[in-house]
Design a protein around this motif. Structure first.
Motif, PDB file in Angstrom:
ATOM      1  N   ASP A 447       0.848  -1.192   0.000  1.00 37.15           N
ATOM      2  CA  ASP A 447       0.000   0.000   0.000  1.00 37.15           C
ATOM      3  C   ASP A 447       0.890   1.251   0.000  1.00 37.15           C
ATOM      4  N   PRO A 448       0.646   2.197  -0.920  1.00 34.50           N
ATOM      5  CA  PRO A 448       1.557   3.352  -1.037  1.00 34.50           C
ATOM      6  C   PRO A 448       1.549   4.283   0.168  1.00 34.50           C
ATOM      7  N   THR A 449       0.492   4.261   0.973  1.00 36.06           N
ATOM      8  CA  THR A 449       0.415   5.151   2.130  1.00 36.06           C
ATOM      9  C   THR A 449       0.785   4.462   3.428  1.00 36.06           C
ATOM     10  N   HIS A 450       0.260   3.269   3.639  1.00 35.03           N
ATOM     11  CA  HIS A 450       0.443   2.599   4.928  1.00 35.03           C
ATOM     12  C   HIS A 450       1.399   1.416   4.873  1.00 35.03           C
ATOM     13  N   GLY A 451       1.820   1.021   3.679  1.00 40.45           N
ATOM     14  CA  GLY A 451       2.625  -0.184   3.544  1.00 40.45           C
ATOM     15  C   GLY A 451       4.070  -0.011   3.974  1.00 40.45           C
ATOM     16  N   TRP A 452       4.695  -1.113   4.337  1.00 40.91           N
ATOM     17  CA  TRP A 452       6.121  -1.180   4.644  1.00 40.91           C
ATOM     18  C   TRP A 452       6.526  -2.643   4.603  1.00 40.91           C
ATOM     19  N   GLY A 453       7.833  -2.888   4.607  1.00 42.32           N
ATOM     20  CA  GLY A 453       8.315  -4.255   4.602  1.00 42.32           C
ATOM     21  C   GLY A 453       8.264  -4.886   3.220  1.00 42.32           C
ATOM     22  N   PRO A 454       8.598  -6.182   3.126  1.00 43.60           N
ATOM     23  CA  PRO A 454       8.615  -6.874   1.833  1.00 43.60           C
ATOM     24  C   PRO A 454       7.222  -6.962   1.212  1.00 43.60           C
ATOM     25  N   ARG A 455       7.198  -7.121  -0.092  1.00 45.89           N
ATOM     26  CA  ARG A 455       5.931  -7.322  -0.796  1.00 45.89           C
ATOM     27  C   ARG A 455       5.315  -8.659  -0.394  1.00 45.89           C
ATOM     28  N   GLY A 456       4.005  -8.750  -0.603  1.00 44.08           N
ATOM     29  CA  GLY A 456       3.305  -9.990  -0.302  1.00 44.08           C
ATOM     30  C   GLY A 456       2.887 -10.142   1.144  1.00 44.08           C
ATOM     31  N   GLY A 457       3.063  -9.090   1.936  1.00 37.69           N
ATOM     32  CA  GLY A 457       2.695  -9.158   3.347  1.00 37.69           C
ATOM     33  C   GLY A 457       1.471  -8.336   3.659  1.00 37.69           C
ATOM     34  N   TYR A 458       1.119  -8.299   4.947  1.00 39.35           N
ATOM     35  CA  TYR A 458      -0.047  -7.527   5.404  1.00 39.35           C
ATOM     36  C   TYR A 458       0.322  -6.762   6.674  1.00 39.35           C
ATOM     37  N   ILE A 459      -0.240  -5.562   6.765  1.00 35.39           N
ATOM     38  CA  ILE A 459       0.089  -4.646   7.848  1.00 35.39           C
ATOM     39  C   ILE A 459      -1.113  -4.471   8.762  1.00 35.39           C
ATOM     40  N   TYR A 460      -0.810  -4.426  10.063  1.00 29.18           N
ATOM     41  CA  TYR A 460      -1.841  -4.216  11.084  1.00 29.18           C
ATOM     42  C   TYR A 460      -1.380  -3.086  12.003  1.00 29.18           C
ATOM     43  N   GLN A 461      -2.324  -2.292  12.467  1.00 29.21           N
ATOM     44  CA  GLN A 461      -1.997  -1.212  13.400  1.00 29.21           C
ATOM     45  C   GLN A 461      -3.109  -1.052  14.427  1.00 29.21           C
ATOM     46  N   LYS A 462      -2.686  -0.785  15.658  1.00 28.20           N
ATOM     47  CA  LYS A 462      -3.625  -0.304  16.665  1.00 28.20           C
ATOM     48  C   LYS A 462      -3.624   1.218  16.616  1.00 28.20           C
ATOM     49  N   ALA A 463      -4.790   1.809  16.765  1.00 27.82           N
ATOM     50  CA  ALA A 463      -4.854   3.267  16.820  1.00 27.82           C
ATOM     51  C   ALA A 463      -4.216   3.752  18.119  1.00 27.82           C
ATOM     52  N   PHE A 464      -3.420   4.811  18.026  1.00 30.51           N
ATOM     53  CA  PHE A 464      -2.934   5.445  19.247  1.00 30.51           C
ATOM     54  C   PHE A 464      -2.877   6.949  19.042  1.00 30.51           C
ATOM     55  N   VAL A 465      -2.957   7.654  20.149  1.00 28.26           N
ATOM     56  CA  VAL A 465      -2.850   9.108  20.160  1.00 28.26           C
ATOM     57  C   VAL A 465      -1.988   9.499  21.350  1.00 28.26           C
ATOM     58  N   GLU A 466      -1.015  10.362  21.107  1.00 31.61           N
ATOM     59  CA  GLU A 466      -0.264  10.959  22.205  1.00 31.61           C
ATOM     60  C   GLU A 466      -0.572  12.447  22.209  1.00 31.61           C
ATOM     61  N   CYS A 467      -0.849  12.987  23.384  1.00 29.13           N
ATOM     62  CA  CYS A 467      -1.249  14.388  23.438  1.00 29.13           C
ATOM     63  C   CYS A 467      -0.911  14.993  24.796  1.00 29.13           C
ATOM     64  N   PHE A 468      -0.850  16.312  24.809  1.00 30.84           N
ATOM     65  CA  PHE A 468      -0.828  17.053  26.064  1.00 30.84           C
ATOM     66  C   PHE A 468      -2.275  17.312  26.472  1.00 30.84           C
ATOM     67  N   VAL A 469      -2.545  17.135  27.759  1.00 31.79           N
ATOM     68  CA  VAL A 469      -3.892  17.366  28.277  1.00 31.79           C
ATOM     69  C   VAL A 469      -3.808  18.423  29.375  1.00 31.79           C
ATOM     70  N   PRO A 470      -4.460  19.560  29.199  1.00 31.45           N
ATOM     71  CA  PRO A 470      -4.446  20.596  30.233  1.00 31.45           C
ATOM     72  C   PRO A 470      -4.975  20.073  31.564  1.00 31.45           C
ATOM     73  N   ALA A 471      -4.528  20.693  32.636  1.00 29.25           N
ATOM     74  CA  ALA A 471      -4.860  20.204  33.981  1.00 29.25           C
ATOM     75  C   ALA A 471      -6.357  20.099  34.210  1.00 29.25           C
ATOM     76  N   GLN A 472      -7.146  21.057  33.687  1.00 30.20           N
ATOM     77  CA  GLN A 472      -8.576  21.044  33.973  1.00 30.20           C
ATOM     78  C   GLN A 472      -9.315  19.925  33.240  1.00 30.20           C
ATOM     79  N   LEU A 473      -8.726  19.395  32.150  1.00 29.99           N
ATOM     80  CA  LEU A 473      -9.354  18.300  31.422  1.00 29.99           C
ATOM     81  C   LEU A 473      -8.898  16.929  31.903  1.00 29.99           C
ATOM     82  N   PHE A 474      -7.761  16.891  32.580  1.00 23.27           N
ATOM     83  CA  PHE A 474      -7.130  15.607  32.852  1.00 23.27           C
ATOM     84  C   PHE A 474      -7.934  14.674  33.761  1.00 23.27           C
ATOM     85  N   PRO A 475      -8.502  15.116  34.888  1.00 29.13           N
ATOM     86  CA  PRO A 475      -9.207  14.168  35.768  1.00 29.13           C
ATOM     87  C   PRO A 475     -10.327  13.404  35.055  1.00 29.13           C
TER      88      PRO A 475
END
Length: 596
Positions: A447-475
C-alpha cells in the motif's frame, strides 16, 4: 593519535579508508546494545569513529562516556563533536577538560544547528558566535594537543544566501587552526568532487573527508533531505518513490547508491569516506563488503558475550538482561539473539521503535530536538496567552495551515489524512496531539500510504494518540481511560514526574510496568511476525523529558517578564503528557470516544 595523521598515512600508502559516526542513544539499554554493536563494527576496520554532541550539551555526559569507551575499551581513535549552540565558555572548558582526561585528542568544532523556531542563529551570553571562534579558542588554550576538525558544505551552508561569501567563511574557518574537514552529507558525488577541487585551488591542504549516509529508510531519508536541503539526483528520487513502501527495496537501493557514489569518489582520487551510521549496522556493512573495504568477513550469527559486554559488565550489570534481549516477536530468520537484534536494522522506526535498540530515536538524532534560542522568531507560532491560543495553533498544524510545531518540524505524514478530521476535532477541544496513527486491519504491505516491509505481506496497526492534556481536562479524561481498561492502554505523566499507567504484564508487575504494546506489526512470507513499533514505559519516559523541556524552550523565546512566558511555563508545569492505545484494532473509531 591525531586523525589527521592517520588520514595522511592512509593517503600516502594509497589505502582506501572509512570511518563511522554514532550518536548517544536515548536510553541506557540502547547504550549497552550500542557498545555491543560498536565492538562488532570495530572488526570491520574503521580508521576512526566520531560521536555527536547534543545542542547545549544535552548529551554531554553520554557523549563523553561513549567516546571514552570507544577510545580506551575498543582501541579506536575517536573524534568528539563539540557545538557552540547554547554553550558558554565555561561549558566548553568543562567539555574539553573532560575529553582530555578521557584521552580524547580529536575534536570536531561545530557551531551547531540553529535553534528550531529561530529565524537565525545567535550565540548565548558568554558563548561563541561561529565555529571559527571555537577553533581559535581551542587552539589558543590547548596549543597542539587537540586535533581539530571542522565541517564543510559542498552545497553551501543552508542559511547562506551568498555561496561565494559562504565559501570565504569556510576558508577562514580552516585557517583559524583546523587540521581536517568532514563534509556535510552529499548524495551527488560530483558536487563533492567539484567542491573539493575548489578547496584545493584555494590553498586548503588539510584532509577533507566526504560525509556519506546510506539510505536506511524512506522516512529517515525524507526527513534528512528536508532538514539539510541536500540535492538528490533525479534518478535516485524516482527510483526511491517507486519502492518507498518496501523497506527492503529502499535499503537495497540505499546500498547500491552509496556503493556507486564511493566508487565515483575513489575514481576522482578521494580515498576515504565518513559514514554516518545512525547507530545501524547491516546497511553500512553491506556497503563496505560490496566495496571490498571491510577488514572482516560478514558477521556470523552467535549469542556469546562479546568483548564490550565483558569489559563493561561492572557498570552495566543492572541493565544486561534487558540489553541482551532482541525485540519481542522480531526474530525473523533465526532464534538467536543477534538475529533478533538485526530487526532493529531492518525496521528502524524513530522513537516509537524498540527503546532497547541503539538506533532508538534515530529520526530525532540529527535535528528533531534542536534547542530554542531566546531571540528566536515567534512568527510561525504566534504569542500564546491562553489554552485557546494553543488549541488554535495545533489545529492550524493539523489542517496544514502552518508547517511545524515546537515539537515537530515537518508537516503531518500522509497516513494521518485518514484521521485528520478526528485530530482536528480533539485539538479544538483542547487535547494537543503530538503523535497518532489510525487503526489498520490487514492492509497490503505494498500500500503506497500505509505499507512497509517486503511485498506480499499484510500490515496491522492499533490506533494510538499521544497528546498534552491541560490540567482542567485531565481528571475526567483519566477517568474515561480507566473505565475503558483493558481495551484502552495508557501512559500519563507530568513535568514533576508523576506517572500513571494501566499497562501491566500481570498484577505483580504494577510497580515496574514492564508491559510492551506492539502498535504496528507485519506478517510476511517466510518470516515470523515483525513488530517494529512498540510503546512501553521506557520509550514513553525517554520522550517525556524532551516533550516537557520543549515547553520551556518555547517559553524562552519570550521575555521572562512577558505574559507569554508566564503562560507557557505554567502550562508546562500543569499539563499532562498522555499516550493512549486502543487495543481493538478492528474498530477504527473507538479510541475517539475517549476525547470529549
Amino acid at each position: 593519535m591525531k586523525v589527521s595523521e592517520k588520514i595522511q598515512q592512509a593517503a600516502a600508502a594509497g589505502t582506501p579508508f572509512f570511518s563511522f559516526e554514532y550518536f548517544p542513544p536515548k536510553t541506557e539499554q540502547g547504550l549497552v546494545n550500542l557498545y555491543d554493536r560498536i565492538e562488532r563494527m570495530a572488526r570491520l576496520g574503521p580508521l576512526f569513529v566520531a560521536v555527536t554532541w547534543g545542542a547545549g550539551g544535552a548529551t554531554a555526559q553520554r557523549t563523553l562516556e561513549l567516546c571514552g569507551v570507544c577510545q580506551s575499551v575498543f582501541g579506536i581513535e575517536t573524534v568528539m563533536h563539540l557545538t557552540c549552540t547554547n554553550m558558554d565558555q565555561a561549558m566548553v572548558d568543562e567539555a574539553l577538560e573532560s575529553a582530555k582526561n578521557a584521552g580524547i585528542r580529536n575534536i570536531l568544532a561545530l557551531r551547531g544547528d540553529p535553534p528550531r523556531g529561530a529565524e537565525y542563529w545567535t550565540a548565548c551570553d558568554g558563548g561563541f558566535t561561529y565555529a571559527a571562534d571555537l577553533v581559535r579558542y581551542i587552539r589558543e588554550k590547548y596549543q597542539d594537543y587537540f586535533c581539530i576538525g571542522v565541517a564543510g558544505y559542498p552545497e553551501g551552508h543552508i542559511e547562506s544566501k551568498d555561496a561565494d561569501q559562504d565559501f570565504k567563511y569556510f576558508v577562514e574557518k580552516v585557517a583559524a587552526g583546523a587540521d581536517f574537514v568532514f563534509s556535510q552529507l552529499v548524495y551527488d558525488a560530483s558536487l563533492f568532487i567539484k567542491w573539493e577541487k575548489r578547496c584545493r585551488d584555494s590553498g586548503i591542504q588539510v584532509p577533507i573527508v566526504p560525509g556519506v549516509l546510506p539510505i536506511q529508510s524512506y522516512q529517515s531519508f525524507r526527513r534528512l533531505v528536508h532538514l539539510t536541503k541536500a540535492q538528490v539526483p533525479e534518478d535516485l528520487k524516482t527510483r526511491l518513490e517507486d519502492v518507498k513502501a518496501n523497506d527492503q527495496a529502499v535499503k537495497d537501493l540505499g546500498v547500491e547508491h552509496a556503493v556507486n557514489m564511493v566508487r565515483e569518489l575513489q575514481s576522482a582520487g578521494i580515498s576515504g569516506v565518513h559514514l554516518t551510521t545512525l547507530n545501524l549496522e547491516s546497511t553500512v556493512q553491506r556497503v563496505l563488503n560490496a566495496l571490498e573495504m571491510s577488514n572482516a568477513t560478514p558477521l556470523t550469527v552467535g549469542s556469546s558475550l562479546n568483548l564490550a559486554q565483558q569489559t563493561l559488565r561492572s557498570v552495566t550489570a543492572p541493565l544486561s538482561a534487558a540489553a541482551d534481549q532482541g525485540p519481542p516477536g522480531g526474530a525473523s530468520d533465526s532464534g538467536s539473539t543477534l538475529a533478533a537484534k538485526r530487526v532493529w536494522d531492518d525496521f528502524p522506526n524513530g522513537r516509537w521503535g524498540d527503546a532497547r535498540s541503539p538506533a532508538f530515536g534515530s529520526l530525532d538524532a540529527y535535528g528533531a530536538m534542536l534547542k530554542f534560542d531566546p531571540h528566536g522568531s515567534s512568527n510561525t507560532w504566534g504569542n500564546p496567552l491562553c489554552n485557546a491560543d494553543v488549541s488554535k495553533l495545533f489545529s492550524q498544524y493539523v489542517s496544514g495551515e502552518i508547517p511545524s510545531l515546537p515539537w515537530s518540524d515537518e508537516p503531518l505524514l500522509a497516513e494521518t489524512q485518514r484521521i485528520r478530521d478526528e485530530l482536528l476535532r480533539i485539538n479544538q477541544l483542547g487535547y494537543w496531539t503530538l503523535a497518532s496513527q489510525p487503526a489498520l486491519d490487514s492492509v497490503p504491505s505494498s500500500d503506497p500510504t500505509h505499507g512497509w516491509g517486503p511485498r506480499g505481506g499484510y500490515i496491522y496497526q492499533k490506533a494510538f494518540v499521544e497528546c498534552f492534556v491541560p490540567a482542567q481536562l485531565f481528571p475526567a479524561f483519566l477517568s474515561r481511560l480507566q473505565s475503558a481498561s483493558p481495551r484502552i492502554t495508557y501512559y500519563a505523566s507530568n513535568a514533576q514526574g508523576d506517572f500513571i499507567t494501566n499497562a501491566y504484564s500481570s498484577q505483580s508487575d504494577e510497580e515496574n510496568a514492564t508491559a510492551v504494546t506492539a502498535v504496528t506489526w507485519g506478517v510476511f512470507p517466510g518470516r515470523a511476525v515483525v513488530q517494529p513499533t512498540l510503546i512501553d514505559k521506557m520509550n514513553f519516559l525517554a520522550w517525556r523529558t524532551e516533550a516537557f523541556q520543549t515547553w520551556r524552550e518555547w517559553a524562552a523565546m519570550f521575555s521572562p517578564e512577558s505574559k507569554e512566558y508566564e503562560f507557557l511555563t505554567t502550562t508546562a508545569e500543569e499539563c499532562w503528557l498522555v499516550n493512549v492505545v486502543d487495543n481493538e484494532f478492528k474498530n477504527a473509531h473507538a479510541i475517539w470516544d475517549m476525547f470529549k
